[in-house]
Design an enzyme around this catalytic site. Structure first.
Site, mmCIF file in Angstrom:
data_model
loop_
_atom_site.group_PDB
_atom_site.id
_atom_site.type_symbol
_atom_site.label_atom_id
_atom_site.label_comp_id
_atom_site.label_asym_id
_atom_site.label_seq_id
_atom_site.Cartn_x
_atom_site.Cartn_y
_atom_site.Cartn_z
ATOM 1 N N TYR A 1 28.375 51.792 14.094
ATOM 2 C CA TYR A 1 28.991 50.752 14.924
ATOM 3 C C TYR A 1 29.111 51.224 16.370
ATOM 4 C CZ TYR A 1 32.372 47.433 16.779
ATOM 5 O OH TYR A 1 33.003 46.492 17.554
ATOM 6 N N SER B 1 41.333 48.484 25.027
ATOM 7 C CA SER B 1 40.556 47.297 24.694
ATOM 8 C C SER B 1 41.441 46.185 24.146
ATOM 9 C CB SER B 1 39.498 47.658 23.646
ATOM 10 O OG SER B 1 38.887 46.505 23.103
ATOM 11 N N GLN C 1 41.748 45.976 29.235
ATOM 12 C CA GLN C 1 40.548 45.144 29.246
ATOM 13 C C GLN C 1 40.815 43.837 28.519
ATOM 14 O OE1 GLN C 1 38.712 44.785 26.095
ATOM 15 N NE2 GLN C 1 37.318 43.282 26.979
ATOM 16 N N TYR D 1 38.985 39.867 27.428
ATOM 17 C CA TYR D 1 37.857 38.939 27.344
ATOM 18 C C TYR D 1 38.320 37.536 27.734
ATOM 19 C CZ TYR D 1 35.581 42.414 24.287
ATOM 20 O OH TYR D 1 35.025 43.550 23.756
ATOM 21 N N ARG E 1 23.730 42.703 16.549
ATOM 22 C CA ARG E 1 23.656 44.142 16.303
ATOM 23 C C ARG E 1 23.171 44.373 14.871
ATOM 24 N NH1 ARG E 1 29.558 44.812 19.193
ATOM 25 N NH2 ARG E 1 28.877 43.940 21.208
ATOM 26 N N LYS F 1 33.764 43.372 34.665
ATOM 27 C CA LYS F 1 32.861 44.265 33.923
ATOM 28 C C LYS F 1 31.720 43.470 33.299
ATOM 29 C CE LYS F 1 33.009 47.811 30.267
ATOM 30 N NZ LYS F 1 31.970 47.282 29.356
ATOM 31 N N HIS G 1 26.968 46.582 28.730
ATOM 32 C CA HIS G 1 27.789 46.717 27.523
ATOM 33 C C HIS G 1 27.231 47.806 26.608
ATOM 34 C CE1 HIS G 1 31.243 44.319 25.913
ATOM 35 N NE2 HIS G 1 30.992 45.052 24.844
ATOM 36 N N ARG H 1 24.674 46.787 23.988
ATOM 37 C CA ARG H 1 25.183 46.147 22.774
ATOM 38 C C ARG H 1 25.164 44.623 22.846
ATOM 39 N NH1 ARG H 1 28.132 49.378 19.437
ATOM 40 N NH2 ARG H 1 29.739 47.843 18.952
#
EC number: 1.1.-.-
Length: 381
Positions: free
Chosen positions: A24, A106, A127, A129, A164, A251, A275, A278
């Site tokens: 991962y 995160s 961080q 989103y 992924r 970012k 990223h 990713r």
């Protein structure tokens, strides 16, 4: 296992972690072309050796967002860090604080903001989103403020999750993922004891605090997939400014036009990032994208970079290409998985030593003296 270089931690982490967790963090999107190019392009940059420069006085310190950093490095936001070591976000934050660099928590951390912030004696970064659930976003910003977070890192390159493929093969996702993970944990008893048993709860702390119920690993992909917002635009960032008056770093910038838009918006900084390979496979490596972005906006906001940085030499290369500082992601997670807080501290010490050697032998006495003149050639020359 002997650790003599910053890159040694990857093999140590692979030995300790169940495959679903190692792959991962180690893997990327699709065929992982960009993942590989991130590392290869940085390694291909030749430094310009200079000698007889009296390098007896050398400083790695830098200023960023009104903070003094011991070196131009911060730990990047990495989801599920707490699955790589017991309460992993706390351990990584302590290591970063001890070495005088910022830690970025995160959104999808195991440990919530309220657990990590009191564990360190310097402000941390957070961080976030853009998610469909704006109530969660506002709640997270309010909690970050209350915890003393100084800098918001706003990730904009995930309006949809990347494909992924390695995750499906390793057991992180795909058919029979849950029983496969259990079997893998049973064959890695050190991890199973330290993290699997003693590291509970294994929920996403920041999300659980808002929802009022645990958000476990099984819910992780589903919750995020349902909440990523492909309608994201600059207007969403304007909305965030209503709730956040501190430094904001955007970012996920890879194009000079987007960097110029960030300046127009009034961002305090950007992170040149794909990223870590990713998200969209086949895009430019950060090292290839950085020079044009620096030409476009250098001096108008802070430029950070990530993706592919594994060593102190890589840090110097990124600074020479135009970055003011860098973020370390995979590198610190490997060290955390292998040896916990002590591993991350040792990694940062190795990064610092590697930077010092590179600076002495390129004739740069300070971070400000690292420039394109420190390179023999630019990429593609």
């Amino acid at each position: 296992m002997i650790i003599s270089a910053s890159t040694d931690y990857r093999a140590a982490a692979q030995r300790k972690l169940p495959p679903f967790l190692f792959h991962y963090i180690d893997g990327g999107a699709y065929a992982e072309y960009t993942l590989r190019r991130n590392v290869e392009d940085l390694s291909a940059i030749a430094l310009r050796q200079r000698v007889l420069k009296n390098m007896s006085e050398l400083s790695l310190e830098t200023r960023l967002f009104d903070e003094t950093l011991a070196m131009p490095v911060a730990l990047a936001p990495v989801g599920l860090t707490g699955m790589y070591a017991r309460r992993g976000e706390v351990q990584a934050a302590r290591a970063a604080a001890a070495k005088g660099v910022p830690f970025t928590l995160s959104t999808v951390s195991v440990c919530p903001i309220e657990e990590v912030a009191p564990a360190i004696d310097r402000p941390m970064w957070f961080q976030l989103y853009v998610l469909k659930d704006r109530g969660f976003m506002r709640n997270a910003l309010e909690r970050a403020k209350a915890a003393g977070v100084t800098t918001l890192v706003f990730t904009v390159d995930m309006p949809v999750p990347g494909a992924r493929y390695r995750d499906a093969h390793s057991g992180m996702s795909g058919p029979y993922a849950a029983p496969r993970r259990i079997l893998q944990a049973m064959t890695h008893p050190a991890w199973a004891w330290d993290v699997g048993l003693l590291g509970k709860p294994h929920d996403l702390g920041n999300i659980s605090a808002y929802r009022g119920n645990p958000t476990g690993l099984e819910d992780y992909i589903g919750w995020l997939g349902a909440n990523f917002d492909p309608s994201i635009s600059w207007k969403d960032l304007e909305w965030i400014r209503e709730f956040w008056d501190g430094p904001m770093v955007i970012k996920g910038i890879l194009d000079p036009e987007d960097a110029r838009d960030a300046v127009k918006f009034g961002a305090d900084g950007i992170v040149v990032s794909n990223h870590g390979g990713r998200q969209l496979d086949g895009v430019l490596s950060s090292a290839r994208a950085l020079p044009a972005i620096a030409d476009a906006v250098k001096g108008e906001l802070a430029i950070l970079a990530d993706s592919g940085i594994r060593t102190g030499l890589d840090v110097v290369r990124m600074i020479a290409l135009g970055a003011d500082s860098v973020l370390l992601g995979r590198a610190f997670v490997y060290a955390l998985a292998a040896a916990g807080e002590a591993g991350v501290r040792n990694l940062l010490e190795l990064i610092e030593k590697e930077m010092r050697v590179a600076m002495v032998l390129t004739g740069a006495k300070s971070i400000g003296e690292i420039s394109a003149d420190s390179l023999v050639r630019e990429l593609g020359a």
